[in-house]
Write a protein that holds these residues in place. Structure first.
Motif, PDB file in Angstrom:
ATOM      1  N   VAL A  44      12.608 203.991 -72.812  1.00  0.00           N
ATOM      2  CA  VAL A  44      11.206 204.317 -73.066  1.00  0.00           C
ATOM      3  C   VAL A  44      10.650 203.436 -74.181  1.00  0.00           C
ATOM      4  N   LEU A  45      11.414 203.275 -75.246  1.00  0.00           N
ATOM      5  CA  LEU A  45      10.966 202.472 -76.373  1.00  0.00           C
ATOM      6  C   LEU A  45      10.769 201.020 -75.967  1.00  0.00           C
ATOM      7  N   GLU A  46      11.662 200.496 -75.147  1.00  0.00           N
ATOM      8  CA  GLU A  46      11.576 199.092 -74.749  1.00  0.00           C
ATOM      9  C   GLU A  46      10.496 198.849 -73.698  1.00  0.00           C
ATOM     10  N   ASP A  47      10.074 199.886 -72.996  1.00  0.00           N
ATOM     11  CA  ASP A  47       8.995 199.736 -72.018  1.00  0.00           C
ATOM     12  C   ASP A  47       7.614 199.991 -72.633  1.00  0.00           C
ATOM     13  N   TYR A  48       7.531 200.945 -73.546  1.00  0.00           N
ATOM     14  CA  TYR A  48       6.233 201.364 -74.081  1.00  0.00           C
ATOM     15  C   TYR A  48       6.079 201.120 -75.578  1.00  0.00           C
ATOM     16  N   GLY A  49       7.098 200.507 -76.204  1.00  0.00           N
ATOM     17  CA  GLY A  49       7.149 200.437 -77.666  1.00  0.00           C
ATOM     18  C   GLY A  49       6.183 199.487 -78.328  1.00  0.00           C
ATOM     19  N   ALA A  50       5.440 198.687 -77.566  1.00  0.00           N
ATOM     20  CA  ALA A  50       4.479 197.769 -78.184  1.00  0.00           C
ATOM     21  C   ALA A  50       3.474 198.521 -79.048  1.00  0.00           C
ATOM     22  N   MET A  51       3.160 199.773 -78.697  1.00  0.00           N
ATOM     23  CA  MET A  51       2.149 200.506 -79.463  1.00  0.00           C
ATOM     24  C   MET A  51       2.581 200.754 -80.896  1.00  0.00           C
ATOM     25  N   PHE A  52       3.882 200.726 -81.172  1.00  0.00           N
ATOM     26  CA  PHE A  52       4.357 200.924 -82.537  1.00  0.00           C
ATOM     27  C   PHE A  52       4.081 199.704 -83.417  1.00  0.00           C
ATOM     28  N   MET A  53       3.649 198.609 -82.802  1.00  0.00           N
ATOM     29  CA  MET A  53       3.325 197.395 -83.550  1.00  0.00           C
ATOM     30  C   MET A  53       1.844 197.305 -83.906  1.00  0.00           C
ATOM     31  N   SER A  54       1.093 198.332 -83.575  1.00  0.00           N
ATOM     32  CA  SER A  54      -0.356 198.310 -83.815  1.00  0.00           C
ATOM     33  C   SER A  54      -0.670 198.213 -85.302  1.00  0.00           C
ATOM     34  N   ASP A  55      -1.881 197.754 -85.610  1.00  0.00           N
ATOM     35  CA  ASP A  55      -2.252 197.561 -87.009  1.00  0.00           C
ATOM     36  C   ASP A  55      -2.516 198.901 -87.696  1.00  0.00           C
ATOM     37  N   GLU A  56      -2.811 198.835 -89.001  1.00  0.00           N
ATOM     38  CA  GLU A  56      -2.910 200.047 -89.807  1.00  0.00           C
ATOM     39  C   GLU A  56      -4.143 200.882 -89.503  1.00  0.00           C
ATOM     40  N   SER A  57      -5.029 200.405 -88.644  1.00  0.00           N
ATOM     41  CA  SER A  57      -6.244 201.168 -88.333  1.00  0.00           C
ATOM     42  C   SER A  57      -5.976 202.337 -87.397  1.00  0.00           C
ATOM     43  N   VAL A  58      -4.779 202.383 -86.795  1.00  0.00           N
ATOM     44  CA  VAL A  58      -4.452 203.464 -85.867  1.00  0.00           C
ATOM     45  C   VAL A  58      -3.132 204.114 -86.271  1.00  0.00           C
ATOM     46  N   MET A  59      -2.873 205.270 -85.686  1.00  0.00           N
ATOM     47  CA  MET A  59      -1.652 206.024 -85.964  1.00  0.00           C
ATOM     48  C   MET A  59      -0.768 206.036 -84.720  1.00  0.00           C
ATOM     49  N   PRO A  60       0.382 205.372 -84.766  1.00  0.00           N
ATOM     50  CA  PRO A  60       1.298 205.487 -83.634  1.00  0.00           C
ATOM     51  C   PRO A  60       1.985 206.852 -83.648  1.00  0.00           C
ATOM     52  N   PRO A  61       2.588 207.254 -82.553  1.00  0.00           N
ATOM     53  CA  PRO A  61       3.256 208.563 -82.528  1.00  0.00           C
ATOM     54  C   PRO A  61       4.431 208.608 -83.509  1.00  0.00           C
ATOM     55  N   PRO A  62       4.813 209.794 -83.965  1.00  0.00           N
ATOM     56  CA  PRO A  62       5.970 209.921 -84.848  1.00  0.00           C
ATOM     57  C   PRO A  62       7.293 209.894 -84.101  1.00  0.00           C
ATOM     58  N   VAL A  63       7.233 209.962 -82.767  1.00  0.00           N
ATOM     59  CA  VAL A  63       8.431 209.954 -81.923  1.00  0.00           C
ATOM     60  C   VAL A  63       8.144 209.114 -80.683  1.00  0.00           C
ATOM     61  N   CYS A  64       9.204 208.651 -80.035  1.00  0.00           N
ATOM     62  CA  CYS A  64       9.003 207.887 -78.804  1.00  0.00           C
ATOM     63  C   CYS A  64       8.938 208.797 -77.578  1.00  0.00           C
ATOM     64  N   MET A  65       9.280 210.083 -77.753  1.00  0.00           N
ATOM     65  CA  MET A  65       9.282 210.997 -76.613  1.00  0.00           C
ATOM     66  C   MET A  65       8.952 212.411 -77.092  1.00  0.00           C
ATOM     67  N   PHE A  66       7.721 212.857 -76.873  1.00  0.00           N
ATOM     68  CA  PHE A  66       7.354 214.233 -77.185  1.00  0.00           C
ATOM     69  C   PHE A  66       8.016 215.180 -76.178  1.00  0.00           C
ATOM     70  N   THR A  67       8.280 216.399 -76.628  1.00  0.00           N
ATOM     71  CA  THR A  67       8.952 217.367 -75.750  1.00  0.00           C
ATOM     72  C   THR A  67       8.148 218.628 -75.510  1.00  0.00           C
ATOM     73  N   SER A  68       6.922 218.716 -76.072  1.00  0.00           N
ATOM     74  CA  SER A  68       6.126 219.922 -75.851  1.00  0.00           C
ATOM     75  C   SER A  68       4.646 219.622 -76.031  1.00  0.00           C
ATOM     76  N   GLU A  69       3.830 220.454 -75.423  1.00  0.00           N
ATOM     77  CA  GLU A  69       2.378 220.338 -75.571  1.00  0.00           C
ATOM     78  C   GLU A  69       1.966 220.586 -77.016  1.00  0.00           C
ATOM     79  N   ALA A  70       2.637 221.525 -77.686  1.00  0.00           N
ATOM     80  CA  ALA A  70       2.282 221.843 -79.070  1.00  0.00           C
ATOM     81  C   ALA A  70       2.456 220.631 -79.984  1.00  0.00           C
ATOM     82  N   ASP A  71       3.546 219.889 -79.803  1.00  0.00           N
ATOM     83  CA  ASP A  71       3.781 218.708 -80.636  1.00  0.00           C
ATOM     84  C   ASP A  71       2.747 217.617 -80.356  1.00  0.00           C
TER      85      ASP A  71
END
Length: 271
Positions: A44-71
Motif C-alpha cells: 500500500v505504501l509503495e503504491d499510494y505513498g507519494a502523498m506522504f511527500m506533499s509539502d507543508e501546506s497539507v496534512m498527510p494521514p498519520p497511518v498508511c492504512m486506516f481500520t475504522s470510520e471513526a479514525d
C-alpha cells in the motif's frame, strides 16, 4: 497497460530514504505510520505513498492504512475540508488542495478548457465506508468471474469472503501473483483499479478523479498547480503534492510513462 519510456529514475533518491526524511520533518517516524514488515502495508505504501511527500501546506494521514470510520473522521476533522461545487458536484479537499484546484480551473478556463470531477462527489473526499464499498465492487465480481472459469472453487470463494479485511487483501494480492486479477477487467492488480479499504488518497482529501484526464493540456495545467498522477495505471486519478515538478525526484519519486500519461511514483528498488 505496460509501462514504457522510464525516465529520470537514477536522479531520485530511494523512496524510503526520502520518506523517512519527510516524516521526520513532520515529527513522525515510519514505524508509527506504516508497518513495513507487513506485506500488505508495504505494498500500500509503495503504491499510494507519494502523498506522504506533499509539502507543508497539507496534512498527510498519520497511518498508511486506516481500520475504522471513526479514525478516518478524526483525521479528516484535523486536516479540515474545503468544499466547492464543480461541474454540478459538491466535492471536498484539504484547503490548499482545493485552492490549487480552483486556480488550475481558472487557468484552464482562460484556454477554453475545464477541469471537473469524474464520478460526482466521491471523486474527491471519501469515507472509510466508501473505500470498503468500492473495494467490494471489484472484489465480489472478480470472485464470481474466477469461480465461473474454474480458477477458484466455491470453497475458496466462501473462505475469501469471510476473511478479516487485512487477511482478505493479503490473499487477493497473493492470488494476483498467479494471474488471478481483481481489477474491473480482471487484467491487472486491484490496487491499480481501486484502493484497499482505508488506504485511499481520497480519504486524505488529497486526490481528485478528473474527467478530462486524457487531455495533455489539462494534465500540464494541473501539474503547474501541484497536482500529479501518482498511482500507476489509475488514469483519472490526480494527487495534490503542492510541489513543483522539478522537485519531485528529490522527494524519492520517479517518473514513468504509461501510454501517454506521466506518473510520478515511489522510487522503490525493483519496482
Amino acid at each position: 497497460m505496460p509501462d514504457t519510456n522510464k525516465k529520470d529514475g537514477a536522479a531520485s533518491p530511494d523512496f524510503y530514504t526520502a520518506l523517512n526524511q519527510a516524516l521526520a520533518a513532520r515529527g513522525l517516524k515510519l514505524e508509527n505510520v506504516c508497518e513495513t514488515s507487513d506485506p500488505v502495508s508495504r505494498r500500500v505504501l509503495e503504491d499510494y505513498g507519494a502523498m506522504f511527500m506533499s509539502d507543508e501546506s497539507v496534512m498527510p494521514p498519520p497511518v498508511c492504512m486506516f481500520t475504522s470510520e471513526a479514525d478516518v473522521l478524526k483525521f479528516q476533522a484535523a486536516a479540515k475540508a474545503k468544499a466547492a461545487v464543480i461541474g454540478g458536484a459538491r466535492i471536498e479537499l484539504q484547503p490548499a488542495a482545493m485552492d490549487a484546484l480552483l486556480a488550475a480551473r481558472e487557468e484552464a478556463h482562460q484556454s477554453g478548457l475545464d477541469i471537473t470531477p469524474r464520478g460526482g462527489t466521491e471523486a474527491a473526499r471519501r469515507s472509510y465506508d466508501d473505500t470498503l464499498r468500492l473495494w467490494d465492487t471489484r472484489f465480489l465480481p472478480a470472485l464470481a468471474h474466477w469461480m465461473k472459469l474454474g480458477r477458484l472453487s466455491k470453497e475458496q470463494v466462501e473462505r475469501l469472503r469471510s476473511l478479516p479485511l487485512r487477511d482478505q487483501v493479503r490473499e487477493v494480492l497473493e492470488l494476483e501473483k498467479q494471474g488471478i486479477f481483481f481489477s474491473k477487467d480482471f487484467s491487472k492488480s486491484i490496487l491499480y483499479s481501486i484502493a484497499a479499504p482505508g488506504t485511499s488518497q481520497h480519504i486524505a482529501m488529497l486526490a481528485l478523479d478528473v474527467d478530462q484526464f486524457t487531455d495533455e493540456r489539462v494534465r500540464r495545467i494541473l501539474a503547474r498547480h501541484g497536482w500529479f498522477q501518482t498511482v500507476k495505471s489509475d488514469m483519472p486519478h490526480f494527487t495534490y503534492l503542492g510541489l513543483a515538478e522539478k522537485d519531485l525526484p528529490a522527494r524519492g519519486l520517479r517518473s514513468i510513462l504509461v501510454g501517454k500519461q506521466l506518473f510520478w511514483i515511489p522510487n522503490v528498488k525493483g519496482v
